[in-house]
Design a protein around this motif. Structure first.
Motif, PDB file in Angstrom:
ATOM      1  N   LEU A 269      -5.280  17.546 -11.336  1.00 36.43           N
ATOM      2  CA  LEU A 269      -4.767  17.232 -10.006  1.00 36.43           C
ATOM      3  C   LEU A 269      -4.638  15.720  -9.818  1.00 36.43           C
ATOM      4  CD1 LEU A 269      -3.809  18.112  -7.248  1.00 36.43           C
ATOM      5  CD2 LEU A 269      -6.197  18.413  -6.540  1.00 36.43           C
ATOM      6  N   ARG A 270      -5.638  14.964 -10.267  1.00 38.08           N
ATOM      7  CA  ARG A 270      -5.552  13.501 -10.155  1.00 38.08           C
ATOM      8  C   ARG A 270      -4.347  12.958 -10.921  1.00 38.08           C
ATOM      9  NH1 ARG A 270     -11.542  13.506 -11.262  1.00 38.08           N
ATOM     10  NH2 ARG A 270     -12.511  13.318  -9.221  1.00 38.08           N
ATOM     11  N   ALA A 271      -4.103  13.471 -12.120  1.00 38.80           N
ATOM     12  CA  ALA A 271      -2.969  12.996 -12.925  1.00 38.80           C
ATOM     13  C   ALA A 271      -1.652  13.261 -12.199  1.00 38.80           C
ATOM     14  CB  ALA A 271      -2.977  13.674 -14.293  1.00 38.80           C
ATOM     15  N   ASP A 272      -1.518  14.437 -11.596  1.00 40.67           N
ATOM     16  CA  ASP A 272      -0.308  14.772 -10.851  1.00 40.67           C
ATOM     17  C   ASP A 272      -0.131  13.849  -9.643  1.00 40.67           C
ATOM     18  OD1 ASP A 272       1.965  16.442 -10.051  1.00 40.67           O
ATOM     19  OD2 ASP A 272       0.635  17.189  -8.473  1.00 40.67           O
ATOM     20  N   LEU A 273      -1.222  13.631  -8.905  1.00 42.05           N
ATOM     21  CA  LEU A 273      -1.159  12.773  -7.716  1.00 42.05           C
ATOM     22  C   LEU A 273      -0.855  11.325  -8.089  1.00 42.05           C
ATOM     23  CD1 LEU A 273      -4.221  14.335  -5.919  1.00 42.05           C
ATOM     24  CD2 LEU A 273      -1.851  14.483  -5.124  1.00 42.05           C
ATOM     25  N   ARG A 274      -1.444  10.852  -9.181  1.00 43.33           N
ATOM     26  CA  ARG A 274      -1.196   9.492  -9.648  1.00 43.33           C
ATOM     27  C   ARG A 274       0.287   9.296  -9.974  1.00 43.33           C
ATOM     28  NH1 ARG A 274      -5.608   9.348 -12.849  1.00 43.33           N
ATOM     29  NH2 ARG A 274      -7.033   8.184 -11.554  1.00 43.33           N
ATOM     30  N   GLU A 275       0.860  10.282 -10.675  1.00 41.50           N
ATOM     31  CA  GLU A 275       2.272  10.193 -11.051  1.00 41.50           C
ATOM     32  C   GLU A 275       3.170  10.192  -9.816  1.00 41.50           C
ATOM     33  OE1 GLU A 275       5.625  12.510 -13.736  1.00 41.50           O
ATOM     34  OE2 GLU A 275       3.523  13.103 -13.907  1.00 41.50           O
ATOM     35  N   ARG A 276       2.849  11.059  -8.842  1.00 43.84           N
ATOM     36  CA  ARG A 276       3.649  11.100  -7.614  1.00 43.84           C
ATOM     37  C   ARG A 276       3.605   9.763  -6.880  1.00 43.84           C
ATOM     38  NH1 ARG A 276       2.183  16.276  -4.118  1.00 43.84           N
ATOM     39  NH2 ARG A 276       1.217  17.394  -5.805  1.00 43.84           N
ATOM     40  N   ARG A 277       2.413   9.169  -6.822  1.00 38.50           N
ATOM     41  CA  ARG A 277       2.286   7.873  -6.143  1.00 38.50           C
ATOM     42  C   ARG A 277       3.088   6.786  -6.865  1.00 38.50           C
ATOM     43  NH1 ARG A 277      -3.840   6.933  -3.756  1.00 38.50           N
ATOM     44  NH2 ARG A 277      -3.776   8.595  -2.209  1.00 38.50           N
ATOM     45  N   GLN A 278       3.052   6.791  -8.177  1.00 38.33           N
ATOM     46  CA  GLN A 278       3.765   5.761  -8.939  1.00 38.33           C
ATOM     47  C   GLN A 278       5.281   5.885  -8.795  1.00 38.33           C
ATOM     48  OE1 GLN A 278       1.881   6.448 -12.732  1.00 38.33           O
ATOM     49  NE2 GLN A 278       0.279   4.933 -12.326  1.00 38.33           N
ATOM     50  N   ASN A 279       5.764   7.068  -8.470  1.00 41.10           N
ATOM     51  CA  ASN A 279       7.203   7.290  -8.341  1.00 41.10           C
ATOM     52  C   ASN A 279       7.753   7.007  -6.947  1.00 41.10           C
ATOM     53  OD1 ASN A 279       7.578   8.004 -11.023  1.00 41.10           O
ATOM     54  ND2 ASN A 279       7.054  10.150 -10.645  1.00 41.10           N
ATOM     55  N   LEU A 280       6.897   6.617  -6.013  1.00 41.61           N
ATOM     56  CA  LEU A 280       7.376   6.299  -4.663  1.00 41.61           C
ATOM     57  C   LEU A 280       8.183   5.007  -4.669  1.00 41.61           C
ATOM     58  CD1 LEU A 280       4.321   7.020  -2.338  1.00 41.61           C
ATOM     59  CD2 LEU A 280       6.521   8.195  -2.321  1.00 41.61           C
ATOM     60  N   SER A 281       9.237   4.969  -3.880  1.00 42.31           N
ATOM     61  CA  SER A 281      10.058   3.757  -3.780  1.00 42.31           C
ATOM     62  C   SER A 281       9.328   2.699  -2.959  1.00 42.31           C
ATOM     63  CB  SER A 281      11.392   4.084  -3.111  1.00 42.31           C
ATOM     64  OG  SER A 281      11.184   4.429  -1.748  1.00 42.31           O
ATOM     65  N   SER A 282       9.750   1.455  -3.102  1.00 40.05           N
ATOM     66  CA  SER A 282       9.107   0.373  -2.337  1.00 40.05           C
ATOM     67  C   SER A 282       9.361   0.545  -0.840  1.00 40.05           C
ATOM     68  CB  SER A 282       9.560  -1.002  -2.825  1.00 40.05           C
ATOM     69  OG  SER A 282      10.951  -1.124  -2.692  1.00 40.05           O
ATOM     70  N   SER A 283      10.520   1.070  -0.468  1.00 36.22           N
ATOM     71  CA  SER A 283      10.780   1.284   0.961  1.00 36.22           C
ATOM     72  C   SER A 283       9.877   2.386   1.520  1.00 36.22           C
ATOM     73  CB  SER A 283      12.253   1.611   1.214  1.00 36.22           C
ATOM     74  OG  SER A 283      12.620   2.800   0.549  1.00 36.22           O
ATOM     75  N   ALA A 284       9.613   3.422   0.713  1.00 36.44           N
ATOM     76  CA  ALA A 284       8.689   4.482   1.153  1.00 36.44           C
ATOM     77  C   ALA A 284       7.275   3.922   1.298  1.00 36.44           C
ATOM     78  CB  ALA A 284       8.706   5.638   0.162  1.00 36.44           C
ATOM     79  N   ARG A 285       6.875   3.035   0.393  1.00 35.50           N
ATOM     80  CA  ARG A 285       5.544   2.402   0.487  1.00 35.50           C
ATOM     81  C   ARG A 285       5.434   1.545   1.744  1.00 35.50           C
ATOM     82  NH1 ARG A 285       3.413   3.331  -4.468  1.00 35.50           N
ATOM     83  NH2 ARG A 285       4.874   3.199  -6.185  1.00 35.50           N
ATOM     84  N   ASP A 286       6.481   0.763   2.029  1.00 34.13           N
ATOM     85  CA  ASP A 286       6.474  -0.101   3.216  1.00 34.13           C
ATOM     86  C   ASP A 286       6.379   0.734   4.493  1.00 34.13           C
ATOM     87  OD1 ASP A 286       6.684  -2.286   1.548  1.00 34.13           O
ATOM     88  OD2 ASP A 286       8.826  -2.605   1.918  1.00 34.13           O
ATOM     89  N   ALA A 287       7.147   1.818   4.542  1.00 28.59           N
ATOM     90  CA  ALA A 287       7.109   2.693   5.720  1.00 28.59           C
ATOM     91  C   ALA A 287       5.727   3.333   5.864  1.00 28.59           C
ATOM     92  CB  ALA A 287       8.193   3.764   5.611  1.00 28.59           C
ATOM     93  N   ALA A 288       5.129   3.730   4.740  1.00 23.41           N
ATOM     94  CA  ALA A 288       3.795   4.337   4.771  1.00 23.41           C
ATOM     95  C   ALA A 288       2.759   3.342   5.280  1.00 23.41           C
ATOM     96  CB  ALA A 288       3.403   4.846   3.382  1.00 23.41           C
ATOM     97  N   ALA A 289       2.838   2.090   4.817  1.00 19.25           N
ATOM     98  CA  ALA A 289       1.877   1.067   5.261  1.00 19.25           C
ATOM     99  C   ALA A 289       1.984   0.837   6.767  1.00 19.25           C
ATOM    100  CB  ALA A 289       2.107  -0.237   4.502  1.00 19.25           C
ATOM    101  N   ALA A 290       3.204   0.802   7.279  1.00 20.30           N
ATOM    102  CA  ALA A 290       3.393   0.615   8.729  1.00 20.30           C
ATOM    103  C   ALA A 290       2.814   1.804   9.489  1.00 20.30           C
ATOM    104  CB  ALA A 290       4.872   0.439   9.056  1.00 20.30           C
ATOM    105  N   GLY A 291       3.043   3.011   8.980  1.00 18.07           N
ATOM    106  CA  GLY A 291       2.495   4.203   9.624  1.00 18.07           C
ATOM    107  C   GLY A 291       0.978   4.237   9.588  1.00 18.07           C
ATOM    108  N   ILE A 292       0.403   3.861   8.440  1.00 16.18           N
ATOM    109  CA  ILE A 292      -1.063   3.823   8.301  1.00 16.18           C
ATOM    110  C   ILE A 292      -1.653   2.831   9.301  1.00 16.18           C
ATOM    111  CG2 ILE A 292      -2.955   3.105   6.768  1.00 16.18           C
ATOM    112  CD1 ILE A 292      -1.908   5.902   6.104  1.00 16.18           C
ATOM    113  N   ARG A 293      -1.033   1.668   9.414  1.00 14.34           N
ATOM    114  CA  ARG A 293      -1.569   0.674  10.364  1.00 14.34           C
ATOM    115  C   ARG A 293      -1.559   1.231  11.788  1.00 14.34           C
ATOM    116  NH1 ARG A 293       0.364  -5.360  12.300  1.00 14.34           N
ATOM    117  NH2 ARG A 293      -1.072  -5.344  14.033  1.00 14.34           N
ATOM    118  N   SER A 294      -0.470   1.840  12.175  1.00 18.20           N
ATOM    119  CA  SER A 294      -0.363   2.395  13.521  1.00 18.20           C
ATOM    120  C   SER A 294      -1.407   3.496  13.761  1.00 18.20           C
ATOM    121  CB  SER A 294       1.055   2.947  13.718  1.00 18.20           C
ATOM    122  OG  SER A 294       1.164   3.579  14.953  1.00 18.20           O
TER     123      SER A 294
END
Length: 198
Positions: A12-37
């Motif tokens: 499960l960790r290997a699958d989750l790690r791969e999914r995280r590495q495949n996220l686009s930079s725009s998806a990461r930026d949007a996630a960070a803004a959402g997490i902060r809020s």
């Protein structure tokens, strides 16, 4: 831990790690803004004046904007510093702190270290996770630091794990030492999953 549980966690960790590495930079930026809020609202709801949080790696849901804003608002933020004995020391986050690569390549603050006991004074724990299930059981990254921390606290405050929305799952493999969390914070929601232990 049985071999079957260990194997299931690894897969499960290997699958989750791969999914995280495949996220686009725009998806990461949007996630960070959402997490902060979401974290800003959680701190307000809990009335927390002192919290623990972590400095996110490039593939984790971003917490750094939140930490910087919390410090600017006068909230005391403790950041974890890994130790070789499996415990966490803590450092108080400051404005413009230097960050170094700690054990396991994790970002850690430079500064005066407080003992593992320092976290007993916080009103809220915000911790990393690979996934969390709907009962509040958390799957970490396999080193056990946060399970030991949570398990050793006599009066544990609310504990929220920061994950991406897709990482709230129906079930995670668990063992005896694994500790549940109160809830999760994702880029789009904050959910309470299990009662706070007191």
């Amino acid at each position: 831990m049985s071999d079957a549980i260990a194997d299931a966690k690894r897969a499960l960790r290997a699958d989750l790690r791969e999914r995280r590495q495949n996220l686009s930079s725009s998806a990461r930026d949007a996630a960070a803004a959402g997490i902060r809020s979401q974290l800003d609202a959680l701190v307000e709801r809990v009335g927390a004046r002192s919290i623990s949080c972590f400095l996110s790696t490039p593939t984790e849901p971003g917490t750094r904007e939140f930490v910087n804003a919390a410090v600017a608002r006068g909230i005391r933020v403790l950041l974890p510093v890994t130790r070789a004995d499996g415990l966490l020391d803590w450092a108080v986050a400051g404005d413009g702190d230097d960050i170094v690569e700690g054990m396991f390549g994790l970002p850690e603050p430079v500064g005066e270290l407080l003992s593992p006991m320092a976290v007993n004074d916080v009103d809220l724990l915000v911790i990393p996770a690979a996934a969390v299930d709907r009962t509040g059981m958390r799957l970490g990254w396999g080193r056990g630091y946060f399970d030991k921390t949570i398990g050793s606290m006599e009066n544990c405050p609310p504990v929220y794990a920061v994950i991406f929305d897709s990482e709230l799952v129906d079930d995670v493999p668990r063992d005896l030492h694994d500790q549940p969390v109160t809830g999760v914070v994702t880029p789009t929601q904050t959910l309470e999953l299990a009662p706070t232990r007191r």
